[in-house]
Scaffold this active site. Structure first.
Site, PDB file in Angstrom:
ATOM      1  CG  ASP A   1      -2.060   0.972   1.113  1.00 13.96           C
ATOM      2  OD1 ASP A   1      -2.308   1.470  -0.006  1.00 13.96           O
ATOM      3  OD2 ASP A   1      -2.699   1.255   2.134  1.00 13.96           O
TER       4      ASP A   1
ATOM      5  CG  HIS B   1       0.144   2.066  -9.458  1.00 12.82           C
ATOM      6  ND1 HIS B   1      -0.086   1.700  -8.147  1.00 12.82           N
ATOM      7  CD2 HIS B   1      -0.968   2.743  -9.860  1.00 12.82           C
ATOM      8  CE1 HIS B   1      -1.291   2.128  -7.780  1.00 12.82           C
ATOM      9  NE2 HIS B   1      -1.831   2.772  -8.800  1.00 12.82           N
TER      10      HIS B   1
ATOM     11  CG  LEU C   1       9.968 -17.000  -3.531  1.00  7.08           C
ATOM     12  CD1 LEU C   1       9.736 -16.964  -2.021  1.00  7.08           C
ATOM     13  CD2 LEU C   1      10.437 -15.626  -4.005  1.00  7.08           C
TER      14      LEU C   1
HETATM   15  C1  FPP Z   1      -1.981   0.133  -3.331  1.00  8.16           C
HETATM   16  O1  FPP Z   1      -1.481   1.445  -3.297  1.00  8.16           O
HETATM   17  C2  FPP Z   1      -1.405  -0.564  -4.445  1.00  8.16           C
HETATM   18  C3  FPP Z   1      -2.108  -1.120  -5.465  1.00  8.16           C
HETATM   19  C4  FPP Z   1      -3.567  -1.089  -5.555  1.00  8.16           C
HETATM   20  C5  FPP Z   1      -1.422  -1.764  -6.586  1.00  8.16           C
HETATM   21  C6  FPP Z   1      -0.251  -2.631  -6.252  1.00  8.16           C
HETATM   22  C7  FPP Z   1       0.548  -2.693  -7.451  1.00  8.16           C
HETATM   23  C8  FPP Z   1       1.889  -2.609  -7.526  1.00  8.16           C
HETATM   24  C9  FPP Z   1       2.780  -2.589  -6.365  1.00  8.16           C
HETATM   25  C10 FPP Z   1       2.480  -2.493  -8.877  1.00  8.16           C
HETATM   26  C11 FPP Z   1       3.292  -3.605  -9.373  1.00  8.16           C
HETATM   27  C12 FPP Z   1       2.862  -4.967  -9.029  1.00  8.16           C
HETATM   28  C13 FPP Z   1       3.337  -6.045  -9.684  1.00  8.16           C
HETATM   29  C14 FPP Z   1       2.948  -7.387  -9.219  1.00  8.16           C
HETATM   30  C15 FPP Z   1       4.252  -5.949 -10.825  1.00  8.16           C
HETATM   31  P1  FPP Z   1      -2.477   2.650  -3.513  1.00  8.16           P
HETATM   32  O2  FPP Z   1      -2.473   2.985  -4.964  1.00  8.16           O
HETATM   33  O3  FPP Z   1      -3.809   2.312  -2.943  1.00  8.16           O
HETATM   34  O4  FPP Z   1      -1.766   3.767  -2.695  1.00  8.16           O
HETATM   35  P2  FPP Z   1      -2.475   4.935  -1.861  1.00  8.16           P
HETATM   36  O5  FPP Z   1      -3.178   4.271  -0.703  1.00  8.16           O
HETATM   37  O6  FPP Z   1      -1.331   5.765  -1.430  1.00  8.16           O
HETATM   38  O7  FPP Z   1      -3.404   5.646  -2.802  1.00  8.16           O
END
Ligand code: FPP
Length: 227
Positions: free
Chosen positions: A8, A25, A119
């Site tokens: 997150d 992201h 893994l």
């Molecule tokens: C939450 O942060 C994150 C997500 C919804 C997406 C997770 C995706 C990645 C880490 C990108 C790459 C993943 C892979 C597997 C290649 P948020 O966007 O909700 O953050 P915020 O709470 O600060 O808005």
């Protein structure tokens, strides 16, 4: 040992830098690479990453499209390295709402990496724990509910990490985390690295796991014995 991570804080990481959320992201994908490499070198057998929850479909179309493209590019670009490093990739969650090109990349990566024994990397995409549980409950059959969950790959989590400062499970691995140790990290996911993982593992090893008993059972103590 099974470690699960709620990644997150990508959006906040980006907005603090005056960047679009998509840049957060992209930086998050780099943190995934670092974390997988560190996990493959360490004591972790299974790493489950929450990449896209079923509730994330409600985000703006552009962001969803960017994330789906990121997952596909990640699978395509990292498969060879996963094979080399003995990382077996599995994707959990629904596939019927994903684009055909992403499903194809998932199937290809799962097939090519299936021999990996160092893994198991599980990526949760279009995942909802409640939905997975409901489906298993509705499936019925001769086996017990717990057996069906095990057959569906519901593996007990030893350590659950959430970055980004929030303290909730957000419909992630609810059954599997029944006895998980929870570690909440204030850092945003794009800043997560090998040191942050080592620190979380350190906290885990200092905890006394009793599994409802009075004393830590030596054979179960932080061993990930319930795999
Ligand atoms: C939450 O942060 C994150 C997500 C919804 C997406 C997770 C995706 C990645 C880490 C990108 C790459 C993943 C892979 C597997 C290649 P948020 O966007 O909700 O953050 P915020 O709470 O600060 O808005």
């Amino acid at each position: 040992m099974h470690v699960a991570i709620i990644m997150d804080g990508n959006g906040r990481w980006a907005s603090r830098r005056g960047l679009p959320r998509t840049a957060g992201h992209a930086a998050g994908a780099r943190a995934v690479n670092r974390t997988v490499e560190a996990a493959a070198r360490g004591p972790i057998d299974i790493l489950t990453l929450y990449a896209f929850s079923s509730s994330n479909w409600s985000r703006p179309h552009n962001e969803v499209r960017h994330l789906m493209g990121l997952f596909r590019r990640y699978l395509i670009s990292e498969t060879a390295r996963c094979v080399e490093n003995g990382v077996r990739v599995c994707v959990i969650g629904r596939r019927d709402r994903l684009g055909a090109d992403l499903v194809q990349a998932i199937e290809c990566t799962e097939t090519l990496t299936r021999g990996g024994t160092r893994l198991m990397l599980r990526l949760a995409v279009d995942y909802s724990s409640r939905e997975a549980l409901t489906q298993a409950a509705e499936a019925g059959g001769d086996s017990s509910f717990a057996e069906r969950l095990a057959a569906d790959g519901m593996l007990d989590v030893d350590l659950l990490i959430r970055t980004g400062g929030e303290r909730r499970l957000s419909d992630f691995l609810l059954w599997e985390s029944a006895y998980a140790e929870l570690v909440f990290v204030d850092a945003f996911w794009p800043d997560f690295d090998e040191n942050a993982l080592a620190e979380a593992l350190d906290q885990f090893h200092k905890r006394e796991r009793r599994f409802g008993g009075l004393r830590p059972a030596p054979c179960l103590q932080n061993s990930g014995a319930q795999r």
